[in-house]
Write a protein that holds these residues in place. Sequence first.
Motif, PDB file in Angstrom:
ATOM      1  N   ALA A  99       1.202  -1.154   0.319  1.00  0.00           N
ATOM      2  CA  ALA A  99       0.003  -0.390   0.613  1.00  0.00           C
ATOM      3  C   ALA A  99       0.544   1.116  -0.307  1.00  0.00           C
ATOM      4  N   MET A 100       2.288   1.012   0.897  1.00  0.00           N
ATOM      5  CA  MET A 100       3.095   2.106   0.818  1.00  0.00           C
ATOM      6  C   MET A 100       3.290   2.750  -0.647  1.00  0.00           C
ATOM      7  N   ILE A 101       3.867   1.460  -1.569  1.00  0.00           N
ATOM      8  CA  ILE A 101       4.545   1.483  -2.661  1.00  0.00           C
ATOM      9  C   ILE A 101       3.384   2.085  -4.347  1.00  0.00           C
ATOM     10  N   GLY A 102       1.949   1.921  -3.115  1.00  0.00           N
ATOM     11  CA  GLY A 102       1.067   2.781  -4.228  1.00  0.00           C
ATOM     12  C   GLY A 102       0.731   4.197  -3.652  1.00  0.00           C
ATOM     13  N   ARG A 103       1.050   4.384  -2.912  1.00  0.00           N
ATOM     14  CA  ARG A 103       0.756   6.018  -2.980  1.00  0.00           C
ATOM     15  C   ARG A 103       1.736   6.846  -3.206  1.00  0.00           C
ATOM     16  N   LEU A 104       2.786   5.950  -2.866  1.00  0.00           N
ATOM     17  CA  LEU A 104       4.423   6.474  -3.238  1.00  0.00           C
ATOM     18  C   LEU A 104       5.045   7.249  -4.859  1.00  0.00           C
ATOM     19  N   VAL A 105       4.675   6.601  -5.903  1.00  0.00           N
ATOM     20  CA  VAL A 105       4.473   6.011  -7.820  1.00  0.00           C
ATOM     21  C   VAL A 105       3.693   7.500  -7.575  1.00  0.00           C
ATOM     22  N   ARG A 106       4.444   8.514  -8.580  1.00  0.00           N
ATOM     23  CA  ARG A 106       3.749   9.211  -9.345  1.00  0.00           C
ATOM     24  C   ARG A 106       2.119   8.929 -10.259  1.00  0.00           C
ATOM     25  N   VAL A 107       0.636   8.812 -10.196  1.00  0.00           N
ATOM     26  CA  VAL A 107      -0.623   8.982 -10.163  1.00  0.00           C
ATOM     27  C   VAL A 107      -0.123   7.970 -10.983  1.00  0.00           C
ATOM     28  N   GLU A 108       0.978   8.465 -12.578  1.00  0.00           N
ATOM     29  CA  GLU A 108       1.015   7.251 -14.258  1.00  0.00           C
ATOM     30  C   GLU A 108       1.523   6.991 -14.078  1.00  0.00           C
ATOM     31  N   ASP A 109       2.555   6.448 -13.043  1.00  0.00           N
ATOM     32  CA  ASP A 109       3.366   5.480 -12.375  1.00  0.00           C
ATOM     33  C   ASP A 109       2.371   4.051 -12.184  1.00  0.00           C
ATOM     34  N   THR A 110       2.354   2.667 -13.099  1.00  0.00           N
ATOM     35  CA  THR A 110       1.662   1.618 -12.695  1.00  0.00           C
ATOM     36  C   THR A 110       2.971   0.839 -11.499  1.00  0.00           C
ATOM     37  N   ALA A 111       2.369   0.594 -10.148  1.00  0.00           N
ATOM     38  CA  ALA A 111       2.712  -0.839  -9.677  1.00  0.00           C
ATOM     39  C   ALA A 111       2.017  -1.726  -9.014  1.00  0.00           C
ATOM     40  N   ALA A 112       2.814  -3.177  -9.558  1.00  0.00           N
ATOM     41  CA  ALA A 112       2.863  -4.432  -9.385  1.00  0.00           C
ATOM     42  C   ALA A 112       3.359  -5.154  -8.143  1.00  0.00           C
ATOM     43  N   LEU A 148       4.578  -9.026  -7.751  1.00  0.00           N
ATOM     44  CA  LEU A 148       4.963 -10.048  -9.380  1.00  0.00           C
ATOM     45  C   LEU A 148       4.688 -10.960  -8.531  1.00  0.00           C
ATOM     46  N   SER A 149       5.193 -11.118  -6.838  1.00  0.00           N
ATOM     47  CA  SER A 149       5.255 -12.329  -6.259  1.00  0.00           C
ATOM     48  C   SER A 149       4.841 -11.815  -4.304  1.00  0.00           C
ATOM     49  N   HIS A 150       4.897 -12.817  -3.587  1.00  0.00           N
ATOM     50  CA  HIS A 150       4.949 -12.603  -2.245  1.00  0.00           C
ATOM     51  C   HIS A 150       5.592 -11.374  -2.180  1.00  0.00           C
ATOM     52  N   GLU A 151       7.270 -11.600  -2.535  1.00  0.00           N
ATOM     53  CA  GLU A 151       8.329 -10.444  -1.237  1.00  0.00           C
ATOM     54  C   GLU A 151       8.699  -9.644  -2.951  1.00  0.00           C
ATOM     55  N   VAL A 152       8.577  -9.427  -4.017  1.00  0.00           N
ATOM     56  CA  VAL A 152       8.349  -9.028  -5.021  1.00  0.00           C
ATOM     57  C   VAL A 152       7.773  -7.482  -5.838  1.00  0.00           C
ATOM     58  N   PHE A 153       7.752  -6.511  -6.083  1.00  0.00           N
ATOM     59  CA  PHE A 153       7.422  -5.587  -6.643  1.00  0.00           C
ATOM     60  C   PHE A 153       7.966  -4.425  -7.859  1.00  0.00           C
ATOM     61  N   ALA A 154       6.713  -4.102  -8.332  1.00  0.00           N
ATOM     62  CA  ALA A 154       7.958  -4.112  -9.600  1.00  0.00           C
ATOM     63  C   ALA A 154       7.251  -2.274 -10.359  1.00  0.00           C
ATOM     64  N   LEU A 155       7.467  -1.819 -10.801  1.00  0.00           N
ATOM     65  CA  LEU A 155       7.085  -0.280 -10.767  1.00  0.00           C
ATOM     66  C   LEU A 155       7.341  -0.049 -12.508  1.00  0.00           C
ATOM     67  N   ALA A 156       6.173   0.365 -13.446  1.00  0.00           N
ATOM     68  CA  ALA A 156       5.902   0.603 -15.046  1.00  0.00           C
ATOM     69  C   ALA A 156       6.469   2.051 -14.695  1.00  0.00           C
ATOM     70  N   LEU A 157       7.477   2.757 -15.475  1.00  0.00           N
ATOM     71  CA  LEU A 157       7.370   4.415 -15.227  1.00  0.00           C
ATOM     72  C   LEU A 157       6.945   5.133 -16.997  1.00  0.00           C
TER      73      LEU A 157
END
Length: 438
Positions: free
Chosen positions: A350-363, A365-374
């Motif tokens: 949830a913190m990652i989702g709030r910290l990215v810019r609104v046009e970025d995509t946060a996902a 990927l697995s239990h402890e791995v996250f990804a951003l598309a910028l």
Amino acid sequence: MAAGVQARVLVVARDDALAGPLAEGLDRLGWRTITARGPYAAIAALSDLQIEAAIIDLPSGGPEARTLARRLKAACHPRRLPVVAIGEPDDKLQDFDLILAPPLHPAQAVLRLENLVRLAVAEEEYELRQETFGERGRRLDPVEPEAEPFRILAIGEPAPQFLALSNALASSGAEVVGAFTAYTAFDYLHERAFDAVVLWAGDNPNEALSIAAGMRRNTRLYHVPALLYMREESYLTMSEAYHRGVSDVASPGTPEIETAGRVIELARSYRAQSGVRKALERARSSGLMDPATGLFTRDLFAAHLSRLAQAARIRNRPLSVCVLKVAERTDVAEARAQGWLDRAIPQIGAMIGRLVRVEDTAARLSHEVFALALPATGAAAARAAGERIAAVIGCTAFEAGEGRSPFVVEFDIGVAEVSPTQGVGRALEEAASRAMAT
């Protein structure tokens, strides 16, 4: 165009009276410019270069400059091109994203360009998400402009000049709320939503600048434009004001109705940006997101990333991916064994989702791995974004159970820029391998 030319801003002007100092200042601030003397040269520059925004000098351009924004935007389609006019506010000039009165200070221009470029990218992202979500039977709500009058907060002592400006704003149809002190002002700003703020410098411009700086440190108020209304004989320089977070500067030497028009222009631009942000944020309630974190699921992210890569090629914009993997540490391993890391992951996501810019995509990927598309972001800026997110989360202590010290989560970060030859899948694999190898 000469080989190797790199420019972010196209300046269209018949002469350098206004455009020359502006272009030089933008170059010094990192927004490389190229100047075109007429419409045909301007359109040629758009076809050859990765231009992010255009500035048109209306006073030097003649009648054809007033309709040039539409032609420039059409030449860039489907990439959205923000076009700023230097001139007097005019309701008939609807094709421009923003009209700013001359002289336009470079630092002021940079503030507005950053907002407008991010808005353009967000609008492109909204269109792409509509397609991605539509394939799965979900439609994003449209961006609907607010019909209510613009809400303006006027902050400062009730000096005659400031009251005259407030009356001019009210006569222009805005809803004006007055705040005589900084404390009252921030109470209003936290309780209500405003489209713009007017700061009266009076005898103490430092207090007005402190309010502007405080707004820029607040994530909710960061984008709200602020016009500084200061006396002409003030010791404060315009450069200092813009670097402290002010969006525009005016003085009682300018007619109040003209200054009111400038405030309305800032408010109109801000409301447009807010509408797109709200529309994108509503994607979180689509029912397609990861239920624990509110982020894109792995499959949804893969589908959307493919669409992003295709759009980046068509629009001639960069695209980068960033992978954030929870770093292996002794206290994290203990928290994982005790189940406390599992409890922290939803909060981290949830913190990652709030910290990215609104046009970025946060996902996730697995239990402890996250990804951003910028989108519209190179590799260096993407790494900076990932490191900023990691630094904020790294300052958070997570519960580890009774009698145990809280644990801190750090990230291994991998970044890759998507290239036409490499492909999006390969870029994501490269970013992930770099994160795993850290």
